[in-house]
Design a protein around this motif. Structure first.
Motif, PDB file in Angstrom:
ATOM      1  N   UNK B  91    -101.022  -2.270  -2.608  1.00 49.24           N
ATOM      2  CA  UNK B  91    -101.038  -2.775  -3.983  1.00 49.24           C
ATOM      3  C   UNK B  91    -101.591  -4.201  -4.030  1.00 49.24           C
ATOM      4  N   UNK B  92    -101.073  -5.061  -3.175  1.00 50.43           N
ATOM      5  CA  UNK B  92    -101.548  -6.447  -3.156  1.00 50.43           C
ATOM      6  C   UNK B  92    -103.022  -6.495  -2.778  1.00 50.43           C
ATOM      7  N   UNK B  93    -103.410  -5.637  -1.830  1.00 54.60           N
ATOM      8  CA  UNK B  93    -104.805  -5.637  -1.385  1.00 54.60           C
ATOM      9  C   UNK B  93    -105.737  -5.197  -2.515  1.00 54.60           C
ATOM     10  N   UNK B  94    -105.282  -4.234  -3.315  1.00 50.26           N
ATOM     11  CA  UNK B  94    -106.113  -3.775  -4.436  1.00 50.26           C
ATOM     12  C   UNK B  94    -106.334  -4.912  -5.423  1.00 50.26           C
ATOM     13  N   UNK B  95    -105.261  -5.636  -5.746  1.00 47.54           N
ATOM     14  CA  UNK B  95    -105.401  -6.744  -6.693  1.00 47.54           C
ATOM     15  C   UNK B  95    -106.244  -7.865  -6.089  1.00 47.54           C
ATOM     16  N   UNK B  96    -106.110  -8.072  -4.769  1.00 50.03           N
ATOM     17  CA  UNK B  96    -106.918  -9.096  -4.103  1.00 50.03           C
ATOM     18  C   UNK B  96    -108.395  -8.713  -4.161  1.00 50.03           C
ATOM     19  N   UNK B  97    -108.668  -7.413  -4.005  1.00 54.23           N
ATOM     20  CA  UNK B  97    -110.058  -6.959  -4.041  1.00 54.23           C
ATOM     21  C   UNK B  97    -110.659  -7.148  -5.433  1.00 54.23           C
ATOM     22  N   UNK B 116     -99.933 -11.187 -14.001  1.00 55.76           N
ATOM     23  CA  UNK B 116     -99.307 -10.546 -15.167  1.00 55.76           C
ATOM     24  C   UNK B 116     -98.645  -9.225 -14.799  1.00 55.76           C
ATOM     25  N   UNK B 117     -97.609  -8.884 -15.543  1.00 54.24           N
ATOM     26  CA  UNK B 117     -96.854  -7.658 -15.269  1.00 54.24           C
ATOM     27  C   UNK B 117     -97.733  -6.424 -15.483  1.00 54.24           C
ATOM     28  N   UNK B 118     -98.778  -6.546 -16.313  1.00 49.72           N
ATOM     29  CA  UNK B 118     -99.642  -5.383 -16.595  1.00 49.72           C
ATOM     30  C   UNK B 118    -100.364  -4.889 -15.349  1.00 49.72           C
ATOM     31  N   UNK B 119    -100.423  -5.696 -14.300  1.00 50.92           N
ATOM     32  CA  UNK B 119    -101.115  -5.246 -13.083  1.00 50.92           C
ATOM     33  C   UNK B 119    -100.427  -4.043 -12.440  1.00 50.92           C
ATOM     34  N   UNK B 120     -99.157  -3.839 -12.775  1.00 52.33           N
ATOM     35  CA  UNK B 120     -98.453  -2.677 -12.217  1.00 52.33           C
ATOM     36  C   UNK B 120     -99.052  -1.381 -12.726  1.00 52.33           C
ATOM     37  N   UNK B 121     -99.667  -1.459 -13.877  1.00 51.97           N
ATOM     38  CA  UNK B 121    -100.233  -0.254 -14.492  1.00 51.97           C
ATOM     39  C   UNK B 121    -101.737  -0.299 -14.338  1.00 51.97           C
ATOM     40  N   UNK B 122    -102.228   0.213 -13.203  1.00 52.47           N
ATOM     41  CA  UNK B 122    -103.672   0.234 -12.973  1.00 52.47           C
ATOM     42  C   UNK B 122    -104.265   1.380 -13.776  1.00 52.47           C
ATOM     43  N   UNK B 134     -94.186  -0.933 -18.019  1.00 56.79           N
ATOM     44  CA  UNK B 134     -94.791  -2.247 -18.202  1.00 56.79           C
ATOM     45  C   UNK B 134     -94.557  -2.744 -19.622  1.00 56.79           C
ATOM     46  N   UNK B 135     -94.695  -1.836 -20.562  1.00 54.06           N
ATOM     47  CA  UNK B 135     -94.478  -2.197 -21.955  1.00 54.06           C
ATOM     48  C   UNK B 135     -93.044  -2.670 -22.168  1.00 54.06           C
ATOM     49  N   UNK B 136     -92.116  -1.945 -21.577  1.00 50.35           N
ATOM     50  CA  UNK B 136     -90.700  -2.291 -21.713  1.00 50.35           C
ATOM     51  C   UNK B 136     -90.412  -3.652 -21.087  1.00 50.35           C
ATOM     52  N   UNK B 137     -90.959  -3.859 -19.885  1.00 44.00           N
ATOM     53  CA  UNK B 137     -90.701  -5.118 -19.190  1.00 44.00           C
ATOM     54  C   UNK B 137     -91.255  -6.284 -19.986  1.00 44.00           C
ATOM     55  N   UNK B 138     -92.437  -6.092 -20.566  1.00 42.73           N
ATOM     56  CA  UNK B 138     -93.054  -7.173 -21.326  1.00 42.73           C
ATOM     57  C   UNK B 138     -92.193  -7.521 -22.531  1.00 42.73           C
ATOM     58  N   UNK B 139     -91.664  -6.474 -23.189  1.00 40.77           N
ATOM     59  CA  UNK B 139     -90.834  -6.743 -24.357  1.00 40.77           C
ATOM     60  C   UNK B 139     -89.523  -7.400 -23.964  1.00 40.77           C
ATOM     61  N   UNK B 140     -89.101  -7.181 -22.735  1.00 39.23           N
ATOM     62  CA  UNK B 140     -87.883  -7.832 -22.268  1.00 39.23           C
ATOM     63  C   UNK B 140     -88.145  -9.281 -21.827  1.00 39.23           C
TER      64      UNK B 140
END
Lengths: 234, 470
Positions: B91-97, B116-122, B134-140
């Motif tokens: 996961x980290x490698x994908x975002x790094x790429x 951003x939390x939205x990165x969890x939802x590729x 992700x939507x729930x977490x953002x609203x929280x």
């Protein structure tokens, strides 16, 4: 339960009191006439109730419980009519069929045992050895499920329901449709069920399915074949 | 970006539907180019390939050098621009790429924290549940991965359910699942010899499906599911092709079949093979315990929620593991005329759609009650008149004579009542499936007075029992 404890449960997301009681209900509901036959007024969790003589009776036993959220499995009955089940009130989306529960005794035993782990009602129409039947009865008691052996000898059952179907109504010579019949069900058993009981159960019952009756057009009396137009016979 | 604004910025934009097969085919040259420099690649999905960094980094002296070589090589071989990133974990490698970064070992959590939390939802993963989370977490108010990661895992599990735990592990820079994967025994691999050798994509798809079923059944028997799939193909001239696919979720039979099909498609259309593929082998390179993840495999399989449904689902999956996926059936009621065709038996886990629309009018549909015992394959029966001859139904769906006797399963009964015939004239426009006949309800009495009601169907000049009202 104290007020604060209730509040904590709600905060933890535990459902309403109704949910808790159904989860813990000791007896699964069955419809009126059948409830009178069973010593517990329903299907007691952990019990074994063997059924003989009528597939409709078996399905009718599953109906009320599945409608209230229980799950039922029917094992070894490849010709089980799901449409009839639905008409008798079974919630078919909570009904699982395992038509062929494996070849050997051990496979059947494993299958039924696995189903008893997860289902509230398990009907078994595969004959098993005496040892297997005893093991499965114990399993049902332990897992708080109801085991319903159907049309197979099953020594050790708590209650045995034997159906003797009566005459059908609604069908005549050449017209009408099958409507209902009264099935005489006799219950015998051990312990609380030792006193034999008998009840007359209409199957399908009056309140079962919204029956759609077509308009009936009486057929003309049969005439000799030669008088017919030469339309292609089927 | 939405389609309209995108076209506003770039009027020449051409838009294509999402098509995994095409993506896999076009990605194959890229995967092949990476493999030339770094052996042991794993394709995560078309567009993303992971490589263990240790080897190339050591060979090219530094991570920067290795990244540069990879980008150059892919550009030369496949003609596309690639992005390379280094980090601990997929996961980290994908975002790094995505950002073209090199995250030093042990720095994944630090790198992820401000993102951003939205990165969890590729978006490329097409995961509905992640979008919701992700939507729930953002609203929280949890707007960064770091904020989410700082919550203790136990609290995440209790508050958001088990599905959120892998996401939480990702946000904290850990692998999606703890490393408890085991090396599967070699006998779980499945091999198929293809005769004649396949050189066309449609034939490949067919081979993929049956092989995938076999692999899945073998794994399910042991309560396992595959998370890394090795696909190995041998051509007639002895060329060996091998590729590993890696997945976040355990693969369903359909998932396995898709990946095999994509891979074969890529090899057949992009790699110059000198002959057809004559042997295909699937290796489960990494397996996980299926039971823990089973319920998540088929979201939406049952409409029911709650503990009872979950327990029942687990039991059904267990039985499917014992007896095969088709052993557990759930009925779905649909449209039709007879009691058999109105019910579709769907293996547990498949989509519960009726065979025919129940809301359409079905003239000639039998009224309730329906037979409690139905014969999917109608059983032959004799319906005889007083003289012992077959009872015939005319083209006008009328009985010529009164039925007198019914003989079923070697037992003769006197016919006391009957009704019908209900004519059946289905799909007359289609020669293959057309069906013309008539249904009859018959009530028979045995000599001992036992009464039994039958549902008969006559087609092709023969009576058969379709159901028994018992």
């Amino acid at each position: 339960m104290s007020r604060s404890a209730t509040a904590t449960l709600t905060a933890l997301g535990v459902g309403a009191a109704g949910e808790l009681t159904t989860a813990l209900a000791r007896t699964l509901p069955v419809r009126g006439e059948l409830a009178e036959l069973l010593p517990w007024g329903g299907l007691r969790r952990g019990s074994t109730v063997s059924v003989r003589g009528s597939t409709s009776l078996l399905l009718a036993l599953l109906a009320a419980a599945t409608a209230e959220g229980c799950w039922a499995a029917v094992v070894g009955l490849p010709r089980c009519g799901a449409l009839a089940a639905a008409e008798l009130g079974v919630a078919v989306h909570r009904l699982a069929l395992v038509p062929r529960p494996g070849r050997g005794q051990s496979e059947v035993e494993k299958t039924v045992a696995a189903l008893l782990d997860g289902f509230d009602l398990v009907a078994v129409a595969t004959s098993v050895t005496r040892a297997t039947s005893r093991k499965l009865i114990a399993r049902a008691r332990h897992r708080k499920a109801v085991l319903l052996p159907f049309a197979v000898p099953w020594p050790g059952a708590d209650v045995e329901l034997t159906a003797t179907p009566g005459p059908w109504t609604g069908l005549n010579a050449g017209h009408g449709v099958l409507s209902t019949r009264t099935v005489t069900v006799r219950a015998t058993g051990r312990g609380a069920a030792a006193r034999p009981r008998q009840a007359r159960v209409p199957l399908p019952g009056a309140g079962d399915a919204p029956t759609r009756r077509p308009t009936l057009i009486p057929l003309p009396a049969p005439a000799p074949a030669s008088a017919r137009s030469p339309a292609e016979a089927v | 970006m939405r389609l309209r604004p995108a076209q506003g910025q770039c009027p020449e934009l051409a838009v294509f539907e999402y098509d995994e097969v095409r993506d896999a085919r076009l990605f194959e040259p890229v995967a092949a180019a990476v493999e030339e420099l770094a052996p042991g690649i794993e394709v995560v999905r078309p567009g993303l390939v992971v490589v263990a960094a240790q080897g190339p980094v050591r060979y090219y002296k530094s991570a920067e050098q290795a990244a540069e070589r990879l980008v150059d090589h892919v550009a030369v071989r496949a003609g596309v621009e690639a992005q390379v990133g280094f980090a601990d974990g997929l996961f980290a490698a994908t975002l790094a790429a995505h950002r073209g970064l090199i995250v030093p070992p042990g720095g994944a959590a630090e790198f992820l924290a401000p993102l951003g939390i939205h990165e969890l939802d590729q978006p490329a993963e097409h995961r509905e549940d992640r979008t919701e989370l992700v939507d729930l977490l953002r609203r929280l108010g949890l707007r960064t991965l770091g904020a989410f990661a700082s919550i203790p895992e136990r609290d995440v599990a209790t508050r958001f359910g088990r599905a959120a735990v892998p996401a939480h592990r990702l946000a904290a820079g850990l692998e999606e699942r703890p490393r408890s994967r085991r090396r599967p025994p070699p006998e779980l691999s499945v091999t198929r010899h293809l005769d004649p050798p396949i050189d066309r994509v449609d034939a490949a798809a067919f081979a993929a499906k049956s092989l995938a079923e076999r692999l899945h059944t073998g794994l399910a028997d042991r309560g396992l599911a595959c998370t890394r799939l090795g696909i190995r193909a041998t051509t007639e001239n002895g060329e060996e092709l091998h590729r590993v696919w890696r997945c976040a979720d355990p693969l369903t039979p359909q998932g396995i079949a898709d990946r095999v099909r994509w891979q074969l498609d890529g090899w057949l259309t992009r790699v110059r093979l000198t002959s057809g593929i004559h042997q295909l082998r699937l290796d489960p390179e990494e397996v996980v315990d299926a039971t823990a993840l089973q319920l998540g495999l088929w979201p939406g399989a049952g409409q029911d929620q709650g503990e009872a449904a979950e327990r029942a689902a687990r039991a059904m999956v267990h039985v499917q593991g014992l007896l095969g996926p088709d052993a557990v059936l759930t009925p779905v009621l649909g449209g039709g005329r007879g009691p058999v065709e109105r019910v579709r038996l769907v293996p547990w886990g498949d989509e519960r759609t009726p065979a025919a629309d129940p809301d359409q009018p079905w003239p000639g549909q039998l009224p309730a009650p329906s037979p409690a015992t139905v014969f999917a394959e109608p059983e032959p029966v004799a319906l005889l008149d007083e003289s012992g001859a077959d009872v015939v139904v005319t083209g006008y769906a009328e009985l010529v004579v009164q039925p007198h006797r019914i003989v079923h399963a070697g037992r003769a009964r006197q016919v006391v009542a009957w009704s019908g015939p209900w004519p059946v004239d289905e799909r007359w426009w289609d020669e293959e499936t057309a069906m013309r006949g008539a249904r009859l309800q018959v009530l028979g009495t045995a000599p001992d007075g036992e009464e039994l009601a039958f549902l008969l169907i006559r087609a092709g000049g023969k009576w058969a029992v379709e159901g028994v009202y018992d």
